[in-house]
Scaffold this motif. Structure first.
Motif, PDB file in Angstrom:
ATOM      1  N   GLU A  20       0.842  -1.190   0.000  1.00 52.88           N
ATOM      2  CA  GLU A  20       0.000   0.000   0.000  1.00 52.88           C
ATOM      3  C   GLU A  20       0.879   1.242   0.000  1.00 52.88           C
ATOM      4  O   GLU A  20       1.811   1.361   0.776  1.00 52.88           O
ATOM      5  CB  GLU A  20      -0.936  -0.011   1.205  1.00 52.88           C
ATOM      6  N   GLY A  21       0.600   2.145  -0.920  1.00 49.22           N
ATOM      7  CA  GLY A  21       1.388   3.361  -1.055  1.00 49.22           C
ATOM      8  C   GLY A  21       2.482   3.270  -2.107  1.00 49.22           C
ATOM      9  O   GLY A  21       3.066   4.282  -2.488  1.00 49.22           O
ATOM     10  N   HIS A  34      -0.670   5.445  -7.090  1.00 46.54           N
ATOM     11  CA  HIS A  34      -0.105   4.539  -6.095  1.00 46.54           C
ATOM     12  C   HIS A  34      -1.159   3.508  -5.685  1.00 46.54           C
ATOM     13  O   HIS A  34      -2.353   3.698  -5.925  1.00 46.54           O
ATOM     14  CB  HIS A  34       0.410   5.299  -4.872  1.00 46.54           C
ATOM     15  N   LYS A  36      -3.578   1.935  -3.346  1.00 46.07           N
ATOM     16  CA  LYS A  36      -4.351   2.299  -2.160  1.00 46.07           C
ATOM     17  C   LYS A  36      -4.490   1.097  -1.230  1.00 46.07           C
ATOM     18  O   LYS A  36      -4.326   1.208  -0.025  1.00 46.07           O
ATOM     19  CB  LYS A  36      -5.726   2.821  -2.592  1.00 46.07           C
ATOM     20  N   THR A  37      -4.819  -0.039  -1.811  1.00 42.86           N
ATOM     21  CA  THR A  37      -5.001  -1.264  -1.030  1.00 42.86           C
ATOM     22  C   THR A  37      -4.915  -2.456  -1.960  1.00 42.86           C
ATOM     23  O   THR A  37      -4.849  -2.295  -3.180  1.00 42.86           O
ATOM     24  CB  THR A  37      -6.367  -1.245  -0.291  1.00 42.86           C
ATOM     25  N   SER A  53      -4.823   4.184  -6.964  1.00 42.72           N
ATOM     26  CA  SER A  53      -5.394   5.489  -6.619  1.00 42.72           C
ATOM     27  C   SER A  53      -4.781   6.542  -7.530  1.00 42.72           C
ATOM     28  O   SER A  53      -3.556   6.627  -7.651  1.00 42.72           O
ATOM     29  CB  SER A  53      -5.081   5.826  -5.158  1.00 42.72           C
ATOM     30  N   GLY A  59      -7.989  13.346  -0.947  1.00 44.83           N
ATOM     31  CA  GLY A  59      -9.122  12.438  -1.078  1.00 44.83           C
ATOM     32  C   GLY A  59     -10.267  12.963  -1.930  1.00 44.83           C
ATOM     33  O   GLY A  59     -11.172  12.219  -2.267  1.00 44.83           O
ATOM     34  N   THR A  62     -10.520  11.789  -6.059  1.00 48.92           N
ATOM     35  CA  THR A  62      -9.701  10.595  -6.228  1.00 48.92           C
ATOM     36  C   THR A  62     -10.535   9.491  -6.856  1.00 48.92           C
ATOM     37  O   THR A  62     -11.677   9.271  -6.470  1.00 48.92           O
ATOM     38  CB  THR A  62      -9.157  10.111  -4.869  1.00 48.92           C
ATOM     39  N   TYR A  64     -10.412   5.278  -8.027  1.00 46.09           N
ATOM     40  CA  TYR A  64      -9.746   4.012  -7.757  1.00 46.09           C
ATOM     41  C   TYR A  64      -9.981   3.044  -8.908  1.00 46.09           C
ATOM     42  O   TYR A  64     -11.111   2.889  -9.380  1.00 46.09           O
ATOM     43  CB  TYR A  64     -10.255   3.406  -6.450  1.00 46.09           C
ATOM     44  N   ALA A  98     -13.906   7.629  -4.647  1.00 45.76           N
ATOM     45  CA  ALA A  98     -13.568   7.262  -3.269  1.00 45.76           C
ATOM     46  C   ALA A  98     -14.798   6.998  -2.404  1.00 45.76           C
ATOM     47  O   ALA A  98     -14.753   6.176  -1.498  1.00 45.76           O
ATOM     48  CB  ALA A  98     -12.702   8.346  -2.638  1.00 45.76           C
ATOM     49  N   GLU A 101     -17.633   2.667  -3.196  1.00 50.56           N
ATOM     50  CA  GLU A 101     -16.956   1.395  -3.400  1.00 50.56           C
ATOM     51  C   GLU A 101     -17.858   0.438  -4.179  1.00 50.56           C
ATOM     52  O   GLU A 101     -19.064   0.380  -3.955  1.00 50.56           O
ATOM     53  CB  GLU A 101     -16.573   0.777  -2.056  1.00 50.56           C
TER      54      GLU A 101
END
Length: 124
Positions: A20-21, A34, A36-37, A53, A59, A62, A64, A98, A101
């Motif tokens: 993550e990141g 990057h 996110k998860t 992300s 935020g 953003t 995903y 964001a 989901e």
């Protein structure tokens, strides 16, 4: 157990919190965003997706993009993951803001993501 031994990364393994990141680059080395998860398949223990992300500030704005895990390749020189996806390809890719989901259990969503990137198999 020795407290000095690194348990979050080895030559072949890495902990989820270190993934993550991590930056994601296209094949030309341009940074796309990057991770996110990551999303794990609870039944087989495999990583199904890395969620990219992109955009936004603090935020806001953003988006995903779930990327099938097998399309990512780690590049030690870049210190991040590389995908054969150009930034303009993300425009038509399955994604979500964001605050909305997706229904990860929706088979059609998984098929759309995997099909868009040409990844084989089912997501979950």
């Amino acid at each position: 157990m020795n407290a000095d031994v690194a348990v979050d990364e080895t030559r072949n393994l890495i902990s989820a919190d270190k993934v993550e990141g991590t930056y994601v680059f296209d094949s030309e080395g341009e940074q796309l965003g990057h991770i996110k998860t990551i999303m794990l398949n609870k039944l087989n223990g495999r990583v199904a997706y890395a969620v990219l992300s992109t955009g936004g500030f603090l935020g806001l704005g953003t988006d995903y993009y779930p990327l099938p895990w097998e399309i990512l390749r780690y590049d030690t020189d870049l210190g991040g993951y590389v995908v054969s996806v150009r930034r303009d390809m993300l425009d038509g890719a399955p994604h979500y803001p964001a605050d909305q989901e997706p229904d990860w259990a929706d088979r059609l969503f998984g098929e759309a993501v995997r099909g868009y990137y040409g990844a084989p198999g089912a997501a979950a």
